[in-house]
Scaffold this motif. Sequence first.
Motif, PDB file in Angstrom:
ATOM      1  N   GLY A  31       0.782  -1.234   0.000  1.00  0.00           N
ATOM      2  CA  GLY A  31       0.000   0.000   0.000  1.00  0.00           C
ATOM      3  C   GLY A  31       0.810   1.278   0.000  1.00  0.00           C
ATOM      4  O   GLY A  31       0.263   2.368  -0.041  1.00  0.00           O
ATOM      5  N   VAL A  32       2.147   1.164   0.027  1.00  0.00           N
ATOM      6  CA  VAL A  32       2.977   2.372   0.046  1.00  0.00           C
ATOM      7  C   VAL A  32       3.595   2.580  -1.337  1.00  0.00           C
ATOM      8  O   VAL A  32       4.141   1.650  -1.925  1.00  0.00           O
ATOM      9  CB  VAL A  32       4.116   2.244   1.086  1.00  0.00           C
ATOM     10  CG1 VAL A  32       4.995   3.492   1.087  1.00  0.00           C
ATOM     11  CG2 VAL A  32       3.547   1.977   2.460  1.00  0.00           C
ATOM     12  N   GLU A  33       3.514   3.809  -1.840  1.00  0.00           N
ATOM     13  CA  GLU A  33       4.117   4.106  -3.128  1.00  0.00           C
ATOM     14  C   GLU A  33       5.630   4.077  -2.963  1.00  0.00           C
ATOM     15  O   GLU A  33       6.179   4.814  -2.147  1.00  0.00           O
ATOM     16  CB  GLU A  33       3.674   5.492  -3.580  1.00  0.00           C
ATOM     17  CG  GLU A  33       4.276   5.911  -4.889  1.00  0.00           C
ATOM     18  CD  GLU A  33       4.184   7.418  -5.108  1.00  0.00           C
ATOM     19  OE1 GLU A  33       3.231   8.037  -4.622  1.00  0.00           O
ATOM     20  OE2 GLU A  33       5.094   7.938  -5.768  1.00  0.00           O
ATOM     21  N   VAL A  34       6.295   3.207  -3.713  1.00  0.00           N
ATOM     22  CA  VAL A  34       7.724   3.036  -3.506  1.00  0.00           C
ATOM     23  C   VAL A  34       8.554   3.442  -4.723  1.00  0.00           C
ATOM     24  O   VAL A  34       9.605   4.048  -4.594  1.00  0.00           O
ATOM     25  CB  VAL A  34       8.044   1.570  -3.090  1.00  0.00           C
ATOM     26  CG1 VAL A  34       9.540   1.322  -3.064  1.00  0.00           C
ATOM     27  CG2 VAL A  34       7.455   1.262  -1.721  1.00  0.00           C
ATOM     28  N   TRP A  35       8.072   3.129  -5.908  1.00  0.00           N
ATOM     29  CA  TRP A  35       8.904   3.363  -7.094  1.00  0.00           C
ATOM     30  C   TRP A  35       8.095   4.078  -8.171  1.00  0.00           C
ATOM     31  O   TRP A  35       7.000   3.636  -8.524  1.00  0.00           O
ATOM     32  CB  TRP A  35       9.416   2.021  -7.624  1.00  0.00           C
ATOM     33  CG  TRP A  35      10.672   2.118  -8.463  1.00  0.00           C
ATOM     34  CD1 TRP A  35      11.205   3.220  -9.032  1.00  0.00           C
ATOM     35  CD2 TRP A  35      11.544   1.021  -8.810  1.00  0.00           C
ATOM     36  NE1 TRP A  35      12.359   2.904  -9.700  1.00  0.00           N
ATOM     37  CE2 TRP A  35      12.595   1.562  -9.587  1.00  0.00           C
ATOM     38  CE3 TRP A  35      11.537  -0.353  -8.545  1.00  0.00           C
ATOM     39  CZ2 TRP A  35      13.616   0.776 -10.109  1.00  0.00           C
ATOM     40  CZ3 TRP A  35      12.560  -1.134  -9.063  1.00  0.00           C
ATOM     41  CH2 TRP A  35      13.595  -0.576  -9.837  1.00  0.00           C
TER      42      TRP A  35
END
Length: 572
Positions: free
Chosen positions: A182-186
């Motif tokens: 759920g976390v925007e990483v790339w």
Amino acid sequence: MLTHQKIRQKFLEFFEQRGHKIVSSSSLLPNDQSVLFTTAGMQQFKPYYTGQADAKKDFDFLNTVSIQKSMRTSDIDEVGDETHLTFFEMLGNFSFGGYWKKEAIQYSHDFITKEMGLRIGHVSVFEGLPSAGVPVDEESEQIWKSLDSNIVVKKANIHDNFWGPTGNEGPCGPTTEIYLDGVEVWNIVFNEFYYSGSREELLSGKSSKKLDKLKTLGIDTGMGLERLTMVLQHKNNIFETDLFEPLTQSIPNHFDLRTKRIIADHSRTIVFLSSEGIIPSNKEQGYVLRRLMRRIMALNISEDIIDSVINTYAEQYPELQAKRREIHNIYSEELVKFNKTLRGGLNELKRLEKVDAVGAFRLYESFGLPYELIKDVAKDRAKDLAREAFDQEFKKHQEKSRAGAEKKFGGHGLLLDTGELRAGNEEELKKATRLHTATHLLHASLRKVLGEEVKQAGSDITAERLRFDFNFSHKLTSEELQKIEDMANETVENDYKITKEEMSYEDAIKSGALAFFKLKYPPTVNVYSVGDFSKELCGGPHVSHTAEVGHIRITKEEAVSAGVRRIRAVVE
Ligand code: SER
């Protein structure tokens, strides 16, 4: 466990083995004078995208890979939550005509799933911007699906999935973003265009400047090292990773969690900015440094924290080690100046018989006295001062400044001004309150009729009318408008009770409450629900039953800018 050193190494090696030249991070102070700080890895490569410089000649490669020191002041109010920072490091691979979407997506997919052994939660692709001639990015969606048919692909608009330009002009283009847990990483950017204006001009839709096609297609990617490390090390937040552990250990335990995170974030940024020769001052980069320094100085943190930061990063950034003394000097000189201002604030504090939230916030605003210090110094005189009330003042202040000068109410005194809603007397307040509830009903109806991609972009309520802006790509048909109006009025007729619950910001978002993300929320928020029809984070006020709203009539629908629509409505 993969340490951050190992993650860095694996990233660089992965791309080196695939034809990328390893390039060092550039300075946090960019060459481009139109931006204060380096906010992305692509900035040092801007001339290679536009053809002004030749990558083959300078690097002997068309592709590069780097770990870039980056700084974003736009996230400063979010610092203290699980994932936001002012200073952070960005892992990035770049191509200036070497490869395009297929390879870029495949590389990122393989790095995350094969090299890191993680599962991709979902990805997003650009939904297109027909008015500027940019189509929906079906190609990326197909590439993702061909790599893994289980990957959920979502579409997102220009606000989330279109990068750049940075500064006054530059390369820009659609993006595809990878989410882990759920976390925007790339973020993978397809630099396909050149825009000769700023991002603000591009988003406003009012500028006549055009998106020109770049001669060479470029790739620019950025992955937050802190966020990737958090996922890989199975931590709930970035501050528990080994990028922060030694640092958080050195912060005294009596601070609350949020304050500890702010101290950890700010001290890192202070060290990196000072190491680049920035001196605290009243303007530009120096001002940012001063604010960050004073925020933690006021908490009486020992200067040893600087050494904790330097020690954590000495291996990757040997210059920190070399500049240890210089960094300490910059810090101590500012401390002397700050203590002078602080004494002024403490004198003011002494004069107050009782310290309430308004008084405390004023001391914070004018002298930099933080909540914790006020509590500590004023003791019994501040025994009724609660963090929530202080945060509420903070929020009011932010909303007021956001509301801006043009929203000043003509002539007479204001009974209520929340930034969103204004009323001059009791009667106006009643009417504006009905319109405020009507706004929530219309917002929910818009999403039910047009789809969940409708996002609030602004709201303004007077005693006469409501005005609501939202992100949506096309003009609403009269049938759509009718449906929305009918749905909102049906809810009025059903006479739902409106309930208010207080909860933490995180719980509110988890519960599915809608939030207007441009607003900065305090840690504790109010959530207003209308049956199960609507649920929103909101400061109020609202009527207690929907029947009090009366009949809602939409009077106008228009465009504000590209991708943003506006409706006006009245209650009768
Ligand atoms: N420039 C893009 C970003 O900063 C990708 O690197 O997100």
